[in-house]
Design a protein around this motif. Structure first.
Motif, PDB file in Angstrom:
ATOM      1  N   ALA A  14       0.838  -1.212   0.000  1.00 50.45           N
ATOM      2  CA  ALA A  14       0.000   0.000   0.000  1.00 50.45           C
ATOM      3  C   ALA A  14       0.871   1.260   0.000  1.00 50.45           C
ATOM      4  N   ILE A  15       2.066   1.163   0.591  1.00 52.36           N
ATOM      5  CA  ILE A  15       2.976   2.327   0.601  1.00 52.36           C
ATOM      6  C   ILE A  15       3.494   2.580  -0.819  1.00 52.36           C
ATOM      7  N   GLU A  16       3.752   1.494  -1.548  1.00 57.94           N
ATOM      8  CA  GLU A  16       4.288   1.630  -2.910  1.00 57.94           C
ATOM      9  C   GLU A  16       3.198   1.932  -3.942  1.00 57.94           C
ATOM     10  N   TYR A  17       1.976   1.544  -3.636  1.00 61.14           N
ATOM     11  CA  TYR A  17       0.854   1.595  -4.589  1.00 61.14           C
ATOM     12  C   TYR A  17       0.708   2.934  -5.334  1.00 61.14           C
ATOM     13  N   PRO A  18       0.838   4.089  -4.630  1.00 66.82           N
ATOM     14  CA  PRO A  18       0.644   5.352  -5.367  1.00 66.82           C
ATOM     15  C   PRO A  18       1.625   5.544  -6.524  1.00 66.82           C
ATOM     16  N   LYS A  19       2.747   4.822  -6.512  1.00 65.49           N
ATOM     17  CA  LYS A  19       3.727   4.972  -7.612  1.00 65.49           C
ATOM     18  C   LYS A  19       3.340   4.133  -8.825  1.00 65.49           C
ATOM     19  N   TRP A  20       2.404   3.191  -8.637  1.00 64.86           N
ATOM     20  CA  TRP A  20       2.022   2.304  -9.741  1.00 64.86           C
ATOM     21  C   TRP A  20       0.752   2.817 -10.403  1.00 64.86           C
ATOM     22  N   ASN A  21       0.466   2.270 -11.593  1.00 64.75           N
ATOM     23  CA  ASN A  21      -0.799   2.608 -12.257  1.00 64.75           C
ATOM     24  C   ASN A  21      -1.931   1.853 -11.575  1.00 64.75           C
ATOM     25  N   ALA A  22      -2.917   2.568 -11.068  1.00 62.25           N
ATOM     26  CA  ALA A  22      -4.077   1.899 -10.468  1.00 62.25           C
ATOM     27  C   ALA A  22      -4.838   1.175 -11.586  1.00 62.25           C
ATOM     28  N   PRO A  23      -5.480   0.045 -11.273  1.00 62.03           N
ATOM     29  CA  PRO A  23      -6.293  -0.626 -12.298  1.00 62.03           C
ATOM     30  C   PRO A  23      -7.351   0.342 -12.846  1.00 62.03           C
ATOM     31  N   ILE A  24      -7.631   0.220 -14.144  1.00 62.86           N
ATOM     32  CA  ILE A  24      -8.519   1.193 -14.805  1.00 62.86           C
ATOM     33  C   ILE A  24      -9.919   1.233 -14.182  1.00 62.86           C
ATOM     34  N   VAL A  25     -10.435   0.071 -13.769  1.00 61.63           N
ATOM     35  CA  VAL A  25     -11.792   0.087 -13.207  1.00 61.63           C
ATOM     36  C   VAL A  25     -11.799   0.844 -11.871  1.00 61.63           C
ATOM     37  N   THR A  26     -10.696   0.752 -11.127  1.00 59.79           N
ATOM     38  CA  THR A  26     -10.591   1.525  -9.882  1.00 59.79           C
ATOM     39  C   THR A  26     -10.637   3.024 -10.187  1.00 59.79           C
ATOM     40  N   LEU A  27      -9.909   3.430 -11.215  1.00 58.90           N
ATOM     41  CA  LEU A  27      -9.890   4.860 -11.570  1.00 58.90           C
ATOM     42  C   LEU A  27     -11.290   5.321 -11.978  1.00 58.90           C
ATOM     43  N   ILE A  28     -11.972   4.490 -12.759  1.00 55.91           N
ATOM     44  CA  ILE A  28     -13.333   4.850 -13.191  1.00 55.91           C
ATOM     45  C   ILE A  28     -14.252   4.937 -11.973  1.00 55.91           C
ATOM     46  N   GLN A  30     -13.369   5.683  -8.895  1.00 54.40           N
ATOM     47  CA  GLN A  30     -13.029   6.897  -8.136  1.00 54.40           C
ATOM     48  C   GLN A  30     -13.587   8.149  -8.813  1.00 54.40           C
ATOM     49  N   ARG A  31     -13.526   8.164 -10.155  1.00 54.46           N
ATOM     50  CA  ARG A  31     -13.988   9.357 -10.877  1.00 54.46           C
ATOM     51  C   ARG A  31     -15.497   9.466 -10.888  1.00 54.46           C
ATOM     52  N   THR A  32     -16.191   8.327 -11.005  1.00 52.54           N
ATOM     53  CA  THR A  32     -17.638   8.394 -11.247  1.00 52.54           C
ATOM     54  C   THR A  32     -18.479   8.059 -10.025  1.00 52.54           C
ATOM     55  N   ASN A  33     -17.933   7.183  -9.145  1.00 52.87           N
ATOM     56  CA  ASN A  33     -18.726   6.738  -7.989  1.00 52.87           C
ATOM     57  C   ASN A  33     -20.055   6.134  -8.435  1.00 52.87           C
ATOM     58  N   ASP A  34     -20.035   5.421  -9.552  1.00 56.04           N
ATOM     59  CA  ASP A  34     -21.286   4.963 -10.168  1.00 56.04           C
ATOM     60  C   ASP A  34     -21.227   3.447 -10.424  1.00 56.04           C
ATOM     61  N   PRO A  35     -22.059   2.659  -9.723  1.00 55.06           N
ATOM     62  CA  PRO A  35     -22.013   1.201  -9.894  1.00 55.06           C
ATOM     63  C   PRO A  35     -22.257   0.739 -11.334  1.00 55.06           C
ATOM     64  N   TYR A  36     -23.096   1.459 -12.083  1.00 59.71           N
ATOM     65  CA  TYR A  36     -23.356   1.051 -13.466  1.00 59.71           C
ATOM     66  C   TYR A  36     -22.095   1.178 -14.321  1.00 59.71           C
ATOM     67  N   MET A  37     -21.392   2.286 -14.170  1.00 60.66           N
ATOM     68  CA  MET A  37     -20.174   2.455 -14.967  1.00 60.66           C
ATOM     69  C   MET A  37     -19.077   1.492 -14.502  1.00 60.66           C
ATOM     70  N   VAL A  38     -19.060   1.171 -13.211  1.00 59.19           N
ATOM     71  CA  VAL A  38     -18.110   0.152 -12.724  1.00 59.19           C
ATOM     72  C   VAL A  38     -18.432  -1.190 -13.371  1.00 59.19           C
ATOM     73  N   LEU A  39     -19.715  -1.535 -13.404  1.00 61.27           N
ATOM     74  CA  LEU A  39     -20.131  -2.805 -13.996  1.00 61.27           C
ATOM     75  C   LEU A  39     -19.753  -2.876 -15.478  1.00 61.27           C
ATOM     76  N   ILE A  40     -20.095  -1.841 -16.226  1.00 58.61           N
ATOM     77  CA  ILE A  40     -19.834  -1.866 -17.671  1.00 58.61           C
ATOM     78  C   ILE A  40     -18.326  -1.855 -17.944  1.00 58.61           C
ATOM     79  N   SER A  41     -17.555  -1.052 -17.208  1.00 59.29           N
ATOM     80  CA  SER A  41     -16.115  -1.008 -17.482  1.00 59.29           C
ATOM     81  C   SER A  41     -15.440  -2.312 -17.054  1.00 59.29           C
TER      82      SER A  41
END
Ligand code: SF4
Length: 218
Positions: A14-28, A30-41
């Protein structure tokens, strides 16, 4: 590796995690906070590289961000928008079928329980668990190929399938730690603990890892 060491390894990652690319669905999520968009992505991301999923999701969500907006699109348009994700024709049909059923049976709202989610066409345990954790913030163990591989390499579980790994983690790890596991181990698996020849010489948790089944490393 015991449970305390597994949690210790997750804390170190978890300390190293911010240096890596977060998985794309996680980013979506975080940006949308929307279960439908999480499901589709998540559906788009199956058997598809994150860079491809990111671009395809962006194109699709520019035109449709809700089930009702989605069913207004024809299958060919969705196929064009999401190409070249893996199995894009099947996925376009699944996305439309899921959206129609959400409208018909759930008033356009994604249900927040595992069993109901898994009754949708194309939604397996991994997708359903990810929707629960990222879409709804519920405790959930999402085991994909990275979580399965790394938990076995660690020597924390000895399992043959992702589903067995999920059950083992549910048994051995306290519930409030479940949801963070997928993010950390996916990012770690894409960066260091790669499927073939992991970077053990640069690994932050090498002192804890039993390297089960690792024959070749860098
Ligand atoms: S030591 Fe190697 S096999 Fe173990 S977690 Fe680190 S990179 Fe993976």
């Amino acid at each position: 590796m015991n449970t305390a060491q597994y949690l210790n390894a997750l804390d170190i990652l978890a300390i190293e995690y911010p240096k890596w690319n977060a998985p794309i669905v996680t980013l979506i999520a975080q940006r949308t906070n929307d279960p439908y968009m999480v499901l589709i992505s998540t559906i788009l991301s199956l058997r598809t590289k994150d860079e491809t999923t990111a671009k395809s999701s962006q194109r699709l969500f520019a035109l449709a961000r809700t089930p009702r907006e989605m069913v207004a699109l024809c299958p060919e348009t969705i196929e064009e928008l999401i190409y070249p994700v893996g199995f894009y024709r099947n996925k376009a049909a699944q996305i439309l079928a899921i959206s129609r059923r959400l409208i018909d049976e759930f008033d356009g709202v994604v249900p927040n329980d595992l069993d109901t989610l898994m009754t949708f066409n194309g939604v397996g345990r991994k997708t359903a668990n990810l929707v629960l954790s990222l879409g709804f913030g519920l405790p959930s163990v999402c085991v994909d190929t990275h979580v399965h591989r790394i938990s076995n390499r660690f020597g924390f579980v000895r399992t043959k399938t992702p589903e067995e790994t999920e059950m083992a983690i549910r048994r051995k790890v306290q519930m409030d730690r479940w949801s963070g596991i997928n993010d950390l181990l996916v990012a770690f698996g894409q960066t260091l603990c790669k499927p073939i020849s992991p970077f053990c010489s640069a690994c932050f948790v090498a002192h804890l890892c039993k390297r089960v089944g690792v024959e070749k490393s860098r």
